[in-house]
Design a protein around this motif. Sequence first.
Motif, mmCIF file in Angstrom:
data_model
loop_
_atom_site.group_PDB
_atom_site.id
_atom_site.type_symbol
_atom_site.label_atom_id
_atom_site.label_comp_id
_atom_site.label_asym_id
_atom_site.label_seq_id
_atom_site.Cartn_x
_atom_site.Cartn_y
_atom_site.Cartn_z
ATOM 1 N N ILE A 159 0.884 -1.170 0.000
ATOM 2 C CA ILE A 159 0.000 0.000 0.000
ATOM 3 C C ILE A 159 0.917 1.214 0.000
ATOM 4 C CG2 ILE A 159 -1.775 1.289 1.227
ATOM 5 C CD1 ILE A 159 -2.754 -1.268 2.454
ATOM 6 N N GLN A 160 0.894 1.963 -1.057
ATOM 7 C CA GLN A 160 1.809 3.085 -1.175
ATOM 8 C C GLN A 160 1.175 4.199 -1.986
ATOM 9 O OE1 GLN A 160 5.264 1.640 -3.221
ATOM 10 N NE2 GLN A 160 4.119 0.878 -4.989
ATOM 11 N N THR A 161 1.825 5.345 -1.935
ATOM 12 C CA THR A 161 1.357 6.503 -2.698
ATOM 13 C C THR A 161 2.077 6.517 -4.040
ATOM 14 O OG1 THR A 161 0.964 7.764 -0.669
ATOM 15 C CG2 THR A 161 1.150 9.016 -2.711
ATOM 16 N N SER A 162 1.277 6.663 -5.089
ATOM 17 C CA SER A 162 1.851 6.654 -6.424
ATOM 18 C C SER A 162 0.992 7.497 -7.357
ATOM 19 C CB SER A 162 1.962 5.214 -6.954
ATOM 20 O OG SER A 162 2.599 5.200 -8.218
ATOM 21 N N ARG A 163 1.512 7.769 -8.530
ATOM 22 C CA ARG A 163 0.817 8.616 -9.500
ATOM 23 C C ARG A 163 0.272 7.736 -10.629
ATOM 24 N NH1 ARG A 163 3.749 14.079 -10.818
ATOM 25 N NH2 ARG A 163 3.045 14.328 -8.651
ATOM 26 N N ARG A 164 -0.971 8.041 -11.061
ATOM 27 C CA ARG A 164 -1.611 7.302 -12.142
ATOM 28 C C ARG A 164 -2.224 8.298 -13.122
ATOM 29 N NH1 ARG A 164 0.972 3.891 -10.309
ATOM 30 N NH2 ARG A 164 0.364 1.778 -9.619
ATOM 31 N N ILE A 165 -2.323 7.818 -14.375
ATOM 32 C CA ILE A 165 -2.953 8.627 -15.431
ATOM 33 C C ILE A 165 -4.303 8.008 -15.734
ATOM 34 C CG2 ILE A 165 -2.791 9.468 -17.799
ATOM 35 C CD1 ILE A 165 0.244 9.308 -17.533
ATOM 36 N N ILE A 166 -5.342 8.759 -15.467
ATOM 37 C CA ILE A 166 -6.704 8.299 -15.730
ATOM 38 C C ILE A 166 -7.324 9.230 -16.768
ATOM 39 C CG2 ILE A 166 -8.955 7.749 -14.754
ATOM 40 C CD1 ILE A 166 -6.755 6.012 -13.640
ATOM 41 N N GLU A 167 -7.479 8.702 -18.000
ATOM 42 C CA GLU A 167 -8.067 9.496 -19.079
ATOM 43 C C GLU A 167 -7.400 10.854 -19.188
ATOM 44 O OE1 GLU A 167 -12.264 9.743 -18.612
ATOM 45 O OE2 GLU A 167 -12.608 7.721 -19.401
ATOM 46 N N THR A 168 -6.148 10.831 -19.391
ATOM 47 C CA THR A 168 -5.298 12.014 -19.599
ATOM 48 C C THR A 168 -5.089 12.853 -18.339
ATOM 49 O OG1 THR A 168 -7.042 13.562 -20.267
ATOM 50 C CG2 THR A 168 -6.123 12.129 -21.986
ATOM 51 N N ASP A 169 -5.724 12.475 -17.217
ATOM 52 C CA ASP A 169 -5.529 13.216 -15.954
ATOM 53 C C ASP A 169 -4.511 12.484 -15.096
ATOM 54 O OD1 ASP A 169 -7.356 15.138 -16.647
ATOM 55 O OD2 ASP A 169 -9.044 14.107 -15.683
ATOM 56 N N THR A 170 -3.504 13.196 -14.714
ATOM 57 C CA THR A 170 -2.492 12.628 -13.819
ATOM 58 C C THR A 170 -2.846 12.994 -12.385
ATOM 59 O OG1 THR A 170 -0.797 12.878 -15.531
ATOM 60 C CG2 THR A 170 -0.046 12.552 -13.266
ATOM 61 N N MET A 171 -3.022 11.948 -11.556
ATOM 62 C CA MET A 171 -3.476 12.177 -10.193
ATOM 63 C C MET A 171 -2.674 11.302 -9.233
ATOM 64 S SD MET A 171 -7.591 12.228 -10.941
ATOM 65 C CE MET A 171 -7.986 12.993 -9.391
ATOM 66 N N ASP A 172 -2.563 11.806 -7.974
ATOM 67 C CA ASP A 172 -1.857 11.056 -6.932
ATOM 68 C C ASP A 172 -2.865 10.214 -6.164
ATOM 69 O OD1 ASP A 172 0.649 12.100 -7.536
ATOM 70 O OD2 ASP A 172 0.257 13.914 -6.355
ATOM 71 N N TYR A 173 -2.524 8.944 -6.000
ATOM 72 C CA TYR A 173 -3.412 8.001 -5.350
ATOM 73 C C TYR A 173 -2.686 7.298 -4.207
ATOM 74 C CZ TYR A 173 -6.826 8.320 -9.177
ATOM 75 O OH TYR A 173 -7.752 8.758 -10.086
ATOM 76 N N ARG A 174 -3.505 6.822 -3.289
ATOM 77 C CA ARG A 174 -3.051 5.853 -2.296
ATOM 78 C C ARG A 174 -3.483 4.505 -2.851
ATOM 79 N NH1 ARG A 174 0.712 5.451 1.682
ATOM 80 N NH2 ARG A 174 0.026 4.082 3.381
ATOM 81 N N ILE A 175 -2.533 3.655 -3.200
ATOM 82 C CA ILE A 175 -2.831 2.465 -4.003
ATOM 83 C C ILE A 175 -2.486 1.210 -3.227
ATOM 84 C CG2 ILE A 175 -2.326 1.240 -6.149
ATOM 85 C CD1 ILE A 175 -1.531 3.946 -7.352
ATOM 86 N N LEU A 176 -3.450 0.290 -3.217
ATOM 87 C CA LEU A 176 -3.234 -1.061 -2.697
ATOM 88 C C LEU A 176 -2.951 -1.976 -3.879
ATOM 89 C CD1 LEU A 176 -5.100 -3.040 -0.003
ATOM 90 C CD2 LEU A 176 -4.984 -4.016 -2.298
#
Length: 453
Positions: free
Chosen positions: A96-113
Motif C-alpha cells: 500500500i503506497q502513494t503513487s501517480r496514475r494517469i486516468i483518461e489524460t488526468d495525472t493524479m496522486d493516489y493511495r494504491i493497494l
Amino acid sequence: MLIVKLLSKLTLFTALSKILLVLLFIWLLPGLVKDVASSYTSANLQEQEKKVLTNIRRNGIDFYFEGDSSYGSYTMLKEEYISLEPVPAGVYRDSIQTSRRIIETDTMDYRILTHAFQYHNKTYLLEIGKTLASIDQYTRPLQKVALYALTLLIVLSLVADLIFTRILLRPLGVIIRTKLLHRKFPFRETLSPIKTSTADFTYLDNALIELMGSVKEAFDKEREFTSNASHELMTPISILQTKIENLMGEESLSDDAQDKIAAMLTTLNRLKKIVTSLLLISRIDNDQYVRKDTAGPGQLVSEVARELEDRLAARNISFTAGLSGAVIIKELNHDLLFQLLYNLVNNAIRYNREGGRIQVSDSVESGNYILHIRDTGVGIAEADLPLIFNRFKKSSGAAGEGYGLGLAIVKSIASYHHIGVTVQSKPGSGTTVNLHFPQSMILPAATMQPLNA
C-alpha cells in the motif's frame, strides 16, 4: 519583591503546563491526523480488496472481465479506481503506497493497494486506489474534532487540578492562618492540631506547635526570672540604702568618708533605678496594667513638659509642641504612656546640646496618627539604630550617663499598646522618634484646641 502564594504558583504552573500541551498537540496535530487518515484509508482499501477477492471466489474472474482481457473502473470524479489484469508469472509484493496514475489524460496522486493472486494457474494483479485529495478532505474536520476534544479535556482537567490543589493545600492554609498570621508574642491561646490526612502537613503543624510552645516556655521563664529577681533585689537594696543613709548621719565620720559613702549611695540609687525599671518591664510583659484610659496627646505632652521644665531650663533647651488637637487616644494606660513620653523627652534633653531645641508635632498618614519628637542632639550612629531598644545597650554616639533601660521601657510600653516606633537619626544632626498609633486607638476630638507648650 513580590511574594507569590504557593497556591498561585501551582495554579500558574498547571495552567502553563496545560497550555504547553495544547501548543504541542496543535503542532503535532496535522501529522497525527494525516497518519490517522492514511491508516483509515489503508484499512478501507483492504476491505475493498477482500470484497473483490470474495466476488472472484464466488462468481469467477469473468464477473469482472466480462469477456475482456482486463478490468478497470473508476468513479465519476476519479476519486477512486479499481483495476484487475493478468500479469506474467513472477514475484509480486503486496503493498500500500502513494503513487501517480494517469486516468483518461488526468495525472493524479493516489493511495494504491497492490495485490497479486493466482486464479486457475494464472497470475492476476489487483490495484485499488483512492486519491490523496479525497483523503485530505477528511483531515481538516478530523483536526477540528481532535482540537475541540483536546480543549475540552484540558479545561476539565485544569478545573479538576485546581479543585484538587485547593483541597490538598487547604490544611496548609489553615496552618498559616492559625499558626503564623496575626500571631502576637507572647502566645497566650492554646494551639489545636489541624485535621488532615497528609502526613507532611501533620508533621509541619506539630513542629510549629512544639516550636511555639518552646518559645513561649522560654519567654515565660525569662519573664518570671526578671520579675522574681527584681522583687528579691528590692528588699536588700532598700535595707542597704537605709543603713548607708543612717551611716551618713554619724557625726564622727570624716569628710573623706562622707564623700565615699555619698558615692556609694549614688551608685545604690542607680542600681535601684535599674531594678525598678526591670520590674516595670516585667509587669508590662505580664499584662499587669489595664488599658482603659482616654487622653489627648496634648494633655500627655503638657504633663511631661511640666515634669521636666527644671531640666529644660537647666540646659537652656527650648521645648515646643505644635499638635493639631484633632484626636484623642483611647484604650491606653495613662501612667504607662506618660512614662513612654517622659523617657523619650528625657533622652532628648540628656543627649541634646546646650541651648538646643525639642519639638513635638503630629500628623496623620493612611489613617494612623503619628507623634513626632525631634531634638537637636548628638544623634545616633546608623549601626546603633537597630540596637537602641535592647536592654542595657548604650549607643556609641550617646554622651553622658546611660543605662540602656529607658528605651527598653519605651519599647515594652509601645508593644503593649500596639504602638509602632521608628527612629531617624544622624550623628550631629539630632534624632526624630515617631510613635505610630493604630487607627483603632484614635477617636476624633474636634473640640480640642492646638497645644503650644
